[in-house]
Design a protein around this motif. Structure first.
Motif, PDB file in Angstrom:
ATOM      1  N   TYR A 192     -30.303 -17.666  24.501  1.00 40.19           N
ATOM      2  CA  TYR A 192     -30.662 -18.978  25.118  1.00 40.19           C
ATOM      3  C   TYR A 192     -30.477 -20.227  24.532  1.00 40.19           C
ATOM      4  O   TYR A 192     -31.155 -20.056  23.010  1.00 40.19           O
ATOM      5  CB  TYR A 192     -32.379 -18.763  25.136  1.00 40.19           C
ATOM      6  N   ASN A 194     -31.902 -23.345  26.207  1.00 40.73           N
ATOM      7  CA  ASN A 194     -33.464 -24.065  26.555  1.00 40.73           C
ATOM      8  C   ASN A 194     -33.401 -25.934  26.310  1.00 40.73           C
ATOM      9  O   ASN A 194     -32.835 -25.951  25.707  1.00 40.73           O
ATOM     10  CB  ASN A 194     -34.750 -23.338  26.288  1.00 40.73           C
ATOM     11  N   LYS A 206     -37.222 -21.289  31.919  1.00 40.16           N
ATOM     12  CA  LYS A 206     -37.259 -20.500  30.889  1.00 40.16           C
ATOM     13  C   LYS A 206     -38.425 -19.389  31.509  1.00 40.16           C
ATOM     14  O   LYS A 206     -37.891 -17.829  31.759  1.00 40.16           O
ATOM     15  CB  LYS A 206     -37.838 -20.990  29.309  1.00 40.16           C
ATOM     16  N   ASP A 210     -36.394 -15.457  31.609  1.00 40.16           N
ATOM     17  CA  ASP A 210     -37.716 -14.266  30.463  1.00 40.16           C
ATOM     18  C   ASP A 210     -38.557 -13.752  31.577  1.00 40.16           C
ATOM     19  O   ASP A 210     -37.644 -12.456  31.510  1.00 40.16           O
ATOM     20  CB  ASP A 210     -38.522 -15.168  30.238  1.00 40.16           C
ATOM     21  N   LYS A 224     -32.068  -9.546  23.312  1.00 38.91           N
ATOM     22  CA  LYS A 224     -32.178 -10.450  22.398  1.00 38.91           C
ATOM     23  C   LYS A 224     -31.341 -10.743  21.550  1.00 38.91           C
ATOM     24  O   LYS A 224     -31.175 -10.429  20.731  1.00 38.91           O
ATOM     25  CB  LYS A 224     -33.768 -10.729  23.186  1.00 38.91           C
ATOM     26  N   ASP A 227     -32.730 -17.915  20.445  1.00 40.06           N
ATOM     27  CA  ASP A 227     -33.281 -18.004  21.735  1.00 40.06           C
ATOM     28  C   ASP A 227     -34.120 -19.912  20.752  1.00 40.06           C
ATOM     29  O   ASP A 227     -35.035 -19.749  20.098  1.00 40.06           O
ATOM     30  CB  ASP A 227     -34.471 -17.324  22.283  1.00 40.06           C
ATOM     31  N   GLN A 228     -32.910 -20.990  21.306  1.00 41.41           N
ATOM     32  CA  GLN A 228     -33.218 -21.859  20.677  1.00 41.41           C
ATOM     33  C   GLN A 228     -33.527 -23.058  21.780  1.00 41.41           C
ATOM     34  O   GLN A 228     -32.900 -23.073  22.911  1.00 41.41           O
ATOM     35  CB  GLN A 228     -32.258 -22.607  19.746  1.00 41.41           C
TER      36      GLN A 228
END
Ligand code: BGC
Length: 386
Positions: A192, A194, A206, A210, A224, A227-228
């Protein structure tokens, strides 16, 4: 439209802001200047970071503050154009300025618009804190505020015009799942990238993707990956962040990037590793660059938001308010911070894959001549862009 549907959307509170402000413009140097020089500096910077719009002047009835011109091409190429056209068509004088990512400039522009006597202020905030300060000042002076595209959390704007942003994220989640399945990748690792943690929309995007992907992570169908969030939607930082992600997790199979700018940053990194086209990437905004990446097969999809509809809905509201009418909305969203309902207009986003890039051109959002340049001419022809 007689139907006044109430669609309540709950907005999650965005995570605590990380990273510092990038306000390095002339306004930040105020402290070292004398008072007279400050006014000159403020005026000069308003001209520099504001616009060249001939309508800007003391008698504008509506003030519009756009956020920046770097985090997405949309603000200057689409929003400004469609807003200006709609105000011109209605014979309403509007002052449209751009804060260029500078929160202090944002507040100064707002002060100047309020002082000059606008009746309506339309803002796309740079974060909820500064947005809220502007809204409170405007309201105390009897100016009605419309949150344009981004809801200011706890801000108290009287109206909100945007897209269904959770749906935008849902389309991104569905898109990456489709592209990974099409590529027959087993247990793909999905990263991710974001949007800005200070933008409530990024939180909504998100929650949308998600919602689609978490069940797949939970069932073990997908894995997964990193994720940042990208502070301030900064495209250059997105490249650095993604480079680090790929170094730490070289087997990333797909990237959910929150908009076309972040997606392009990831694609540039993938290109260096000759992984572009193998690792699907998402996006949003149907920018020329995003659409070209989709045509090239480097980007799985973009999400088209018809900005003309958004600008038209917001200007219609603003024009009505200038004329002393009550604003026309078709729903309401609940501000998660204040828990109040904000009368809203929310529009529908549309997913764009290679096959329907032509729809964006047919809608007049981008032209064939700007999209189908160089190597893209053949890709346009192959995909029916005319
Ligand atoms: C907008 C997106 C845009 C992003 C960065 C969001 O609030 O909804 O369209 O890409 O900001 O500017």
């Amino acid at each position: 439209m007689g139907c006044r549907m109430l669609c309540r959307t709950t907005f999650a509170r965005p995570p605590v802001r990380r990273g510092g402000s990038s306000t390095k413009g002339p306004l930040m140097r105020k402290g070292v200047l004398g008072v007279a020089a400050v006014s000159v500096a403020v005026l000069a910077s308003l001209t520099a970071c504001g616009n060249d719009n001939k309508d800007s002047g003391s008698k504008a009835q509506v003030g519009v503050i756009l956020p920046d011109s770097k985090t997405s091409a949309r603000w200057e190429t689409a929003d400004r154009k469609y807003l200006q056209q709609a105000f011109d068509a209605a014979g309403i004088k509007a002052d449209i300025q751009n804060a260029q990512g500078d929160k202090q400039a944002f507040q100064t522009i707002a002060d100047q618009m309020i002082t000059s006597g606008v009746k309506v202020l339309m803002i796309t905030n740079l974060d909820s804190g500064t947005g809220k300060a502007v809204i409170q000042k405007a309201k105390s002076q009897g100016v009605t505020v419309i949150d344009y595209d981004r809801l200011t959390l706890g801000g108290g704007a009287q109206y909100y015009v945007s897209f269904d942003n959770v749906k935008v994220g849902k389309l991104q989640g569905e898109g990456i799942a489709k592209c990974l399945t099409d590529k027959k990748i087993v247990k793909p690792v999905v990263a991710y990238l974001n949007g800005a943690p200070t933008d409530n929309n990024a939180t909504l995007f998100k929650s949308g993707y998600d919602g689609v992907l978490k069940p797949k992570f939970d069932s073990g169908e997908f894995v997964k990956g990193p994720d940042q969030a990208v502070p301030e939607w900064d495209n250059a930082q997105a490249g650095t962040i993604f480079e680090q992600m790929l170094t730490g997790t070289p087997n990333i199979n797909g990237v959910v990037a929150a908009n076309d700018g972040l997606g392009n940053a990831a694609i540039a990194v993938l290109k260096k590793q000759k992984l572009n086209g193998q690792v699907p990437v998402t996006g949003q905004d149907a920018t020329v660059q995003g659409l070209q990446n989709v045509l090239a097969g480097d980007q799985c999809l973009t999400v088209y938001k018809a900005i003309k509809q958004e600008a038209d809905a917001a200007t219609k509201l603003a024009i009505g308010l200038v004329k002393g009418e009550k604003g026309q909305t078709n729903g309401a969203v609940t501000d998660p911070e204040s828990k109040s309902d904000v009368p809203s207009v929310l529009l529908e986003p549309k997913p764009i894959y290679k096959e329907n890039v032509k729809d964006v051109v047919a809608d007049g959002y981008v032209t064939k001549s700007e999209l189908c340049t160089g190597d893209y001419a053949k890709l346009c022809a192959d995909n029916g862009v005319s």
